[in-house]
Design a protein around this motif. Structure first.
Motif, PDB file in Angstrom:
ATOM      1  N   VAL A   1       0.865  -1.184   0.000  1.00 37.13           N
ATOM      2  CA  VAL A   1       0.000   0.000   0.000  1.00 37.13           C
ATOM      3  C   VAL A   1       0.898   1.229   0.000  1.00 37.13           C
ATOM      4  O   VAL A   1       1.826   1.335   0.812  1.00 37.13           O
ATOM      5  N   VAL A   2       0.625   2.162  -0.917  1.00 40.19           N
ATOM      6  CA  VAL A   2       1.385   3.406  -1.026  1.00 40.19           C
ATOM      7  C   VAL A   2       0.413   4.561  -0.823  1.00 40.19           C
ATOM      8  O   VAL A   2      -0.665   4.579  -1.423  1.00 40.19           O
ATOM      9  N   VAL A   3       0.801   5.523   0.023  1.00 37.15           N
ATOM     10  CA  VAL A   3      -0.081   6.641   0.368  1.00 37.15           C
ATOM     11  C   VAL A   3       0.649   7.951   0.094  1.00 37.15           C
ATOM     12  O   VAL A   3       1.773   8.145   0.556  1.00 37.15           O
ATOM     13  N   ALA A   4      -0.013   8.850  -0.636  1.00 40.35           N
ATOM     14  CA  ALA A   4       0.539  10.185  -0.898  1.00 40.35           C
ATOM     15  C   ALA A   4      -0.281  11.211  -0.131  1.00 40.35           C
ATOM     16  O   ALA A   4      -1.515  11.199  -0.182  1.00 40.35           O
ATOM     17  N   MET A   5       0.416  12.101   0.583  1.00 34.66           N
ATOM     18  CA  MET A   5      -0.265  13.107   1.409  1.00 34.66           C
ATOM     19  C   MET A   5       0.468  14.436   1.315  1.00 34.66           C
ATOM     20  O   MET A   5       1.702  14.477   1.277  1.00 34.66           O
ATOM     21  N   ALA A   6      -0.308  15.517   1.309  1.00 40.03           N
ATOM     22  CA  ALA A   6       0.289  16.851   1.368  1.00 40.03           C
ATOM     23  C   ALA A   6       0.286  17.391   2.795  1.00 40.03           C
ATOM     24  O   ALA A   6       1.087  18.269   3.128  1.00 40.03           O
TER      25      ALA A   6
ATOM     26  N   ARG B   1      -1.635  14.287   8.806  1.00 39.19           N
ATOM     27  CA  ARG B   1      -2.236  12.991   8.523  1.00 39.19           C
ATOM     28  C   ARG B   1      -1.208  11.866   8.452  1.00 39.19           C
ATOM     29  O   ARG B   1      -1.575  10.695   8.356  1.00 39.19           O
ATOM     30  N   VAL B   2       0.071  12.209   8.500  1.00 37.71           N
ATOM     31  CA  VAL B   2       1.098  11.188   8.356  1.00 37.71           C
ATOM     32  C   VAL B   2       1.078  10.172   9.509  1.00 37.71           C
ATOM     33  O   VAL B   2       1.102   8.958   9.261  1.00 37.71           O
ATOM     34  N   PRO B   3       1.033  10.594  10.781  1.00 36.63           N
ATOM     35  CA  PRO B   3       1.090   9.595  11.863  1.00 36.63           C
ATOM     36  C   PRO B   3      -0.051   8.581  11.816  1.00 36.63           C
ATOM     37  O   PRO B   3       0.173   7.381  12.005  1.00 36.63           O
ATOM     38  N   ALA B   4      -1.284   9.038  11.528  1.00 33.68           N
ATOM     39  CA  ALA B   4      -2.422   8.113  11.512  1.00 33.68           C
ATOM     40  C   ALA B   4      -2.321   7.140  10.340  1.00 33.68           C
ATOM     41  O   ALA B   4      -2.640   5.952  10.475  1.00 33.68           O
ATOM     42  N   ALA B   5      -1.878   7.637   9.192  1.00 38.70           N
ATOM     43  CA  ALA B   5      -1.728   6.748   8.037  1.00 38.70           C
ATOM     44  C   ALA B   5      -0.637   5.713   8.297  1.00 38.70           C
ATOM     45  O   ALA B   5      -0.782   4.531   7.953  1.00 38.70           O
ATOM     46  N   ARG B   6       0.441   6.159   8.909  1.00 37.72           N
ATOM     47  CA  ARG B   6       1.539   5.238   9.232  1.00 37.72           C
ATOM     48  C   ARG B   6       1.064   4.180  10.229  1.00 37.72           C
ATOM     49  O   ARG B   6       1.374   2.983  10.094  1.00 37.72           O
ATOM     50  N   ALA B   7       0.309   4.610  11.221  1.00 34.83           N
ATOM     51  CA  ALA B   7      -0.202   3.667  12.217  1.00 34.83           C
ATOM     52  C   ALA B   7      -1.143   2.650  11.577  1.00 34.83           C
ATOM     53  O   ALA B   7      -1.138   1.459  11.946  1.00 34.83           O
ATOM     54  N   ALA B   8      -1.953   3.097  10.621  1.00 35.83           N
ATOM     55  CA  ALA B   8      -2.869   2.174   9.947  1.00 35.83           C
ATOM     56  C   ALA B   8      -2.101   1.077   9.211  1.00 35.83           C
ATOM     57  O   ALA B   8      -2.527  -0.081   9.186  1.00 35.83           O
ATOM     58  N   LEU B   9      -0.967   1.422   8.631  1.00 35.38           N
ATOM     59  CA  LEU B   9      -0.156   0.431   7.929  1.00 35.38           C
ATOM     60  C   LEU B   9       0.531  -0.524   8.907  1.00 35.38           C
ATOM     61  O   LEU B   9       0.517  -1.738   8.719  1.00 35.38           O
ATOM     62  N   THR B  10       1.143   0.036   9.948  1.00 36.09           N
ATOM     63  CA  THR B  10       1.870  -0.820  10.892  1.00 36.09           C
ATOM     64  C   THR B  10       0.900  -1.699  11.684  1.00 36.09           C
ATOM     65  O   THR B  10       1.217  -2.860  11.979  1.00 36.09           O
ATOM     66  N   ASP B  11      -0.284  -1.180  12.011  1.00 38.99           N
ATOM     67  CA  ASP B  11      -1.266  -1.974  12.744  1.00 38.99           C
ATOM     68  C   ASP B  11      -1.743  -3.173  11.927  1.00 38.99           C
ATOM     69  O   ASP B  11      -2.165  -4.196  12.485  1.00 38.99           O
ATOM     70  N   ALA B  12      -1.674  -3.057  10.587  1.00 38.10           N
ATOM     71  CA  ALA B  12      -2.079  -4.159   9.716  1.00 38.10           C
ATOM     72  C   ALA B  12      -0.941  -5.140   9.474  1.00 38.10           C
ATOM     73  O   ALA B  12      -1.098  -6.091   8.699  1.00 38.10           O
TER      74      ALA B  12
ATOM     75  N   ASP C   1       5.438  -3.681   7.013  1.00 36.42           N
ATOM     76  CA  ASP C   1       6.682  -2.965   7.242  1.00 36.42           C
ATOM     77  C   ASP C   1       6.553  -1.613   6.555  1.00 36.42           C
ATOM     78  O   ASP C   1       6.307  -1.542   5.342  1.00 36.42           O
ATOM     79  N   CYS C   2       6.713  -0.532   7.315  1.00 33.85           N
ATOM     80  CA  CYS C   2       6.379   0.794   6.807  1.00 33.85           C
ATOM     81  C   CYS C   2       7.624   1.666   6.666  1.00 33.85           C
ATOM     82  O   CYS C   2       8.545   1.616   7.492  1.00 33.85           O
ATOM     83  N   ASP C   3       7.646   2.468   5.622  1.00 30.52           N
ATOM     84  CA  ASP C   3       8.727   3.423   5.398  1.00 30.52           C
ATOM     85  C   ASP C   3       8.143   4.597   4.635  1.00 30.52           C
ATOM     86  O   ASP C   3       6.985   4.557   4.201  1.00 30.52           O
ATOM     87  N   GLY C   4       8.918   5.637   4.469  1.00 29.43           N
ATOM     88  CA  GLY C   4       8.400   6.787   3.745  1.00 29.43           C
ATOM     89  C   GLY C   4       9.419   7.888   3.579  1.00 29.43           C
ATOM     90  O   GLY C   4      10.514   7.839   4.153  1.00 29.43           O
ATOM     91  N   VAL C   5       9.062   8.861   2.774  1.00 31.26           N
ATOM     92  CA  VAL C   5       9.943  10.002   2.519  1.00 31.26           C
ATOM     93  C   VAL C   5       9.087  11.254   2.348  1.00 31.26           C
ATOM     94  O   VAL C   5       7.891  11.185   2.050  1.00 31.26           O
ATOM     95  N   LEU C   6       9.728  12.406   2.536  1.00 30.18           N
ATOM     96  CA  LEU C   6       9.161  13.687   2.134  1.00 30.18           C
ATOM     97  C   LEU C   6       9.836  14.067   0.830  1.00 30.18           C
ATOM     98  O   LEU C   6      11.067  14.203   0.770  1.00 30.18           O
ATOM     99  N   LEU C   7       9.046  14.202  -0.223  1.00 26.33           N
ATOM    100  CA  LEU C   7       9.594  14.535  -1.534  1.00 26.33           C
ATOM    101  C   LEU C   7       9.468  16.041  -1.768  1.00 26.33           C
ATOM    102  O   LEU C   7       8.367  16.597  -1.730  1.00 26.33           O
ATOM    103  N   GLN C   8      10.600  16.692  -1.988  1.00 29.09           N
ATOM    104  CA  GLN C   8      10.626  18.105  -2.330  1.00 29.09           C
ATOM    105  C   GLN C   8      11.483  18.257  -3.580  1.00 29.09           C
ATOM    106  O   GLN C   8      12.662  17.869  -3.571  1.00 29.09           O
TER     107      GLN C   8
ATOM    108  N   LEU D   1       4.250   7.530   1.915  1.00 26.65           N
ATOM    109  CA  LEU D   1       4.438   6.386   2.811  1.00 26.65           C
ATOM    110  C   LEU D   1       4.145   5.115   2.036  1.00 26.65           C
ATOM    111  O   LEU D   1       3.303   5.098   1.136  1.00 26.65           O
ATOM    112  N   TRP D   2       4.829   4.057   2.389  1.00 22.03           N
ATOM    113  CA  TRP D   2       4.495   2.764   1.796  1.00 22.03           C
ATOM    114  C   TRP D   2       4.628   1.666   2.845  1.00 22.03           C
ATOM    115  O   TRP D   2       5.518   1.691   3.704  1.00 22.03           O
ATOM    116  N   GLY D   3       3.704   0.741   2.775  1.00 20.93           N
ATOM    117  CA  GLY D   3       3.742  -0.436   3.629  1.00 20.93           C
ATOM    118  C   GLY D   3       3.870  -1.669   2.776  1.00 20.93           C
ATOM    119  O   GLY D   3       3.192  -1.801   1.750  1.00 20.93           O
ATOM    120  N   VAL D   4       4.743  -2.572   3.177  1.00 19.27           N
ATOM    121  CA  VAL D   4       4.981  -3.811   2.440  1.00 19.27           C
ATOM    122  C   VAL D   4       4.657  -4.985   3.360  1.00 19.27           C
ATOM    123  O   VAL D   4       5.194  -5.077   4.476  1.00 19.27           O
TER     124      VAL D   4
END
Length: 412
Positions: A345-350, A354-365, A368-375, A398-401
């Motif tokens: 699952v890959v999630v894009a957010m501005a 919203r990042v902590p809740a999305a990350r928690a949703a992935l890890t709770d499932a 393995d979660c990772d992510g970056v801020l793209l500028q 963010l992405w969860g594998v």
């Protein structure tokens, strides 16, 4: 030496091939149709392992073995198992016409641009996703993955496809080649004589001349935003799309969801890379744009108008999911996607909030979660023939594998 003879699509066993054979192995119909040498043992193929075990003694003593197989035994056939067990140098393969070649020949179509997928003893989802994504597909059928099952799976997503069901190819008295819609295929009972099912988009079956066989690969990805119709720059920027595609890993046989699809840029790019795609979008004009963009790029995207997560209930379980919208409901949408995704699952957010809740949703499932801020900053012209850097809006990706040990029945 083991002689492997392809038969069953109208070609008889070549003269003299069976002479001197001490063991003949094959399906019951192949054995019944052949004139076996007097005194030769015969093994009717059922489970493969016992037949290979019985052949071992004959091969070790250099006694002659003949295997009768259907069509081209080197094409999704018994040659692989024989070579693994006895070595390719012990095999003398006399191929016949494969059922795929015969079925396309009956229609007068070339098949160098067809995608061929076996559903015999394999997860049928792969065949279904390939049929959704590609205009010319041949499916080698099997128990639980015949015309009825394929038709039922395709009727709701690509109802315009034509299924050509080829049965008993090469048998003058029994051969049948029938054209049906997916819904018609789903409503019928089909016998065991089905050889192959062709799934065709008839508007696209006559493609250009090819150099490479099989599915075409795109010349590139992470296409510029100008290649898509979009509203007020509401589109996933190509820098973000490039990394999202790398983490989604769309491939032939996959199903990808694009949730909150907007312009459909991610959906279209996944489809260009060979995956089947379902795009979920809540606005009517967004649905129209996704369909227009898919058509402009020559790909199929199944578009569902609705709001996530409710709109996800009727969709088949995906291999990978991209979530590009969601607002305040984002964490709940990500949680639903994570429960159903087989791989990623890959999630894009501005919005940082919203990042902590999305990350928690992935890890709770269990992902393995990772992510970056793209500028990123793009080159932009200034008066006087000079160039400046123009910054794009930063985006969190963010992405969860799902760990390999927890992926159920992934078809490779």
């Amino acid at each position: 030496m083991i002689t492997v003879v392809g038969t069953g699509t109208g070609a008889p066993v070549p003269e003299g091939v069976l002479a001197g054979a001490e063991l003949v192995v094959g399906g019951r119909r192949h054995l019944d149709a052949a004139r076996l040498p007097e005194g030769a043992e015969r093994i009717v193929l059922g489970p493969l392992a016992p037949a290979l075990d019985a052949m071992e003694e004959y091969v070790a003593e250099e006694r002659r073995v003949v295997v009768l197989a259907s069509g081209d035994p080197g094409f999704f056939g018994i040659v692989r198992a024989l070579a693994d067990r006895f070595g390719a140098r012990r095999l003398d393969v006399l191929p016949g016409v494969s059922s795929v070649a015969a079925a396309f020949a009956r229609l007068g179509l070339t098949w160098d641009d067809a995608v061929v997928v076996s559903a015999h003893g394999r997860d049928p989802r792969t065949a279904v996703h390939v049929c959704r994504a590609h205009p010319k597909v041949a499916v080698l059928t099997g128990p639980g993955a015949g015309p009825a099952e394929l038709g039922a799976a395709l009727a709701g997503t690509v109802p315009g496809r034509v299924l050509v069901v080829a049965s008993a190819l090469g048998d003058p008295g029994r051969e049948r080649v029938e054209r049906v819609t997916p819904a018609e295929a789903a409503a019928r009972e089909w016998g065991a004589a089905v050889s192959v099912v062709l799934c065709l988009d008839e508007a696209r079956v006559l493609g250009p001349a090819r150099t490479l066989a099989g599915a075409a690969r795109p010349a590139g990805w992470a296409l510029p935003e100008e290649d898509f119709a979009h509203r007020d720059s509401m589109i996933t920027k190509f820098e973000v799309r490039a990394l999202a595609l790398a983490r989604l890993g769309p491939r032939i046989g996959d199903l990808v969801w694009d949730v909150g699809s907007g312009s459909g840029s991610v959906a279209v790019e996944c489809a260009r890379l060979g995956a089947a795609v379902s795009a979920v979008e809540k606005t009517e004009d967004g649905v129209a744009r996704i369909r227009a963009n898919a058509g402009a790029h020559g790909v199929d995207v199944h578009v569902v108008r609705g709001t996530a997560p409710d709109a996800l209930r009727e969709l088949d379980d995906p291999d990978a999911v991209f979530v590009g919208g969601g607002g305040r409901e984002l964490a709940g949408i990500v949680a639903v996607c994570a429960r159903r995704a087989r791989r990623t699952v890959v999630v894009a957010m501005a919005a940082l909030d919203r990042v902590p809740a999305a990350r928690a949703a992935l890890t709770d499932a269990g992902f393995d979660c990772d992510g970056v801020l793209l500028q990123s900053s793009r080159l932009a012209p200034l008066p006087g023939d000079v160039t400046r850097l123009a910054a794009t809006n930063p985006v969190f990706l963010l992405w969860g594998v799902r760990p390999l040990a927890h992926r159920e029945g992934v078809a490779l």
